[in-house]
Write an enzyme that holds these catalytic residues in place. Structure first.
Site, PDB file in Angstrom:
ATOM      1  N   GLU A   1       2.423 -18.960   4.553  1.00 24.23           N
ATOM      2  CA  GLU A   1       2.546 -18.633   3.065  1.00 24.23           C
ATOM      3  C   GLU A   1       3.451 -17.384   2.985  1.00 24.23           C
ATOM      4  O   GLU A   1       4.276 -17.065   3.759  1.00 24.23           O
ATOM      5  CB  GLU A   1       1.197 -17.943   2.633  1.00 24.23           C
ATOM      6  CG  GLU A   1       0.668 -16.885   3.188  1.00 24.23           C
ATOM      7  CD  GLU A   1      -0.889 -16.449   2.276  1.00 24.23           C
ATOM      8  OE1 GLU A   1      -0.616 -15.978   1.182  1.00 24.23           O
ATOM      9  OE2 GLU A   1      -1.815 -16.691   3.310  1.00 24.23           O
TER      10      GLU A   1
ATOM     11  N   ASP B   1      -2.082 -20.035   8.918  1.00 23.19           N
ATOM     12  CA  ASP B   1      -1.930 -19.535   7.499  1.00 23.19           C
ATOM     13  C   ASP B   1      -0.718 -19.019   7.430  1.00 23.19           C
ATOM     14  O   ASP B   1       0.068 -18.198   7.771  1.00 23.19           O
ATOM     15  CB  ASP B   1      -2.837 -18.241   7.418  1.00 23.19           C
ATOM     16  CG  ASP B   1      -2.792 -17.628   6.081  1.00 23.19           C
ATOM     17  OD1 ASP B   1      -1.895 -18.136   5.121  1.00 23.19           O
ATOM     18  OD2 ASP B   1      -3.177 -16.643   5.821  1.00 23.19           O
TER      19      ASP B   1
ATOM     20  N   ASP C   1     -13.206 -16.900   3.458  1.00 26.33           N
ATOM     21  CA  ASP C   1     -12.386 -16.374   4.230  1.00 26.33           C
ATOM     22  C   ASP C   1     -12.440 -14.948   4.256  1.00 26.33           C
ATOM     23  O   ASP C   1     -12.320 -14.332   3.178  1.00 26.33           O
ATOM     24  CB  ASP C   1     -11.052 -17.030   4.321  1.00 26.33           C
ATOM     25  CG  ASP C   1     -10.636 -16.835   2.947  1.00 26.33           C
ATOM     26  OD1 ASP C   1      -9.683 -15.675   2.802  1.00 26.33           O
ATOM     27  OD2 ASP C   1     -10.646 -17.757   2.059  1.00 26.33           O
TER      28      ASP C   1
END
Length: 281
Positions: free
Chosen positions: A171, A169, A80
């Site tokens: 987090e 994503d 990534d």
């Protein structure tokens, strides 16, 4: 006649005590998970610079040499990337055995990756199956607004066998308190808003990238997404460890941020034909 009275040390302490108590209470509040970030914003990176896994080492640490899956199942190597990597040497990654890639497309509703074309097109041109991810900032705008921004700026999907579904994503907050000032119920609602909007726009359930410890802290280890959203879990160690509630297995595992060429390397839980299957939906 005006008389000046001196203030004794004891009297001064009595006057200062309420202010000191207020400051102590404020410090305690800011230390709580999900509380507002510290007032000194200069301690945080510039908005738009967040990248997948940025908080993993600081919060979960890392151990071992990385990458042992603990299973006999085939694994397919992937990477990534974000603007942090700049122009990527895709032919070198392909030669090393990397067969899939995810590229950061957007963050919040205020950022688009300036290296997106080189990264997204370059990975495709060497033969990789690729997709895009969105770095969520739940304290700035709604989940729906961010899903729309993502789809409108590189996060779409097509059934061509080479395009993976988009990734949320979600987090640690690099710009402040780890849970973005949200309660656990509020975070679950925000995530639900994003994934529902993404599916309505693209027809695909997005992948959810997260770390188990963050998921526990900020969603209360909610088990409501495992049946629909593939899991991409972050843990920099020799085994993947405990998964968030609701998922019996991972689809992808980010196992290191110090791999060759770009840093972030991942295992796909299956052979290359399974990567193609995820791309095809």
């Amino acid at each position: 006649m005006l008389v000046h009275r001196s203030t004794t040390p004891a009297a001064r302490r009595r006057h200062l005590a309420p202010a000191a108590a207020l400051l102590a209470a404020l410090a305690l509040l800011l230390a709580l998970p999900g509380a507002a970030g510290a007032a000194d914003s200069s301690a945080f990176p510039e908005r738009g610079t967040a990248r997948m896994g940025q908080g993993v080492i600081a919060h979960d640490g890392q151990g071992g040499s990385g990458g042992s899956t603990g299973t006999a199942a085939a694994q397919t190597e992937g990477v990534d990337v974000s603007g942090h990597q700049g122009d990527v040497a895709w032919p070198a990654l392909w030669s090393s055995g990397v067969r899939w890639a995810y590229v950061k497309a957007t963050e919040g509703t205020y950022y688009k990756n300036t290296y997106f074309t080189q990264q997204y097109t370059g990975s495709y041109d060497v033969g990789m199956i690729r997709g895009t991810y969105h770095f969520a900032t739940p304290d700035t705008t709604s989940g729906a607004a961010q899903a729309n921004h993502f789809v409108d700026n590189g996060g779409g999907w097509s059934r061509d066998g080479r395009t993976l579904p988009g990734v949320l994503d979600i987090e640690w907050n690099p710009y402040g308190a780890q849970c973005y000032g949200k309660t656990q119920a509020g975070m679950v609602a925000w995530i639900r808003d994003f994934v529902n909007t993404y599916k309505a726009r693209t027809g695909r359930d997005p992948v959810i990238y997260t770390a188990t410890s963050w998921w526990k802290d900020c969603t209360g280890n909610n088990a409501g997404f495992g049946a629909t959203n593939p899991l991409w879990v972050a843990r920099y160690n020799t085994t993947v460890g405990e998964l968030p509630a609701g998922w019996g297995y991972y689809t992808m595992w980010q196992y290191t941020s110090s791999g060759p060429t770009v840093g972030d390397h991942n295992h796909f839980n299956g052979a290359l034909d399974r990567v193609v299957a995820l791309a095809n939906g």
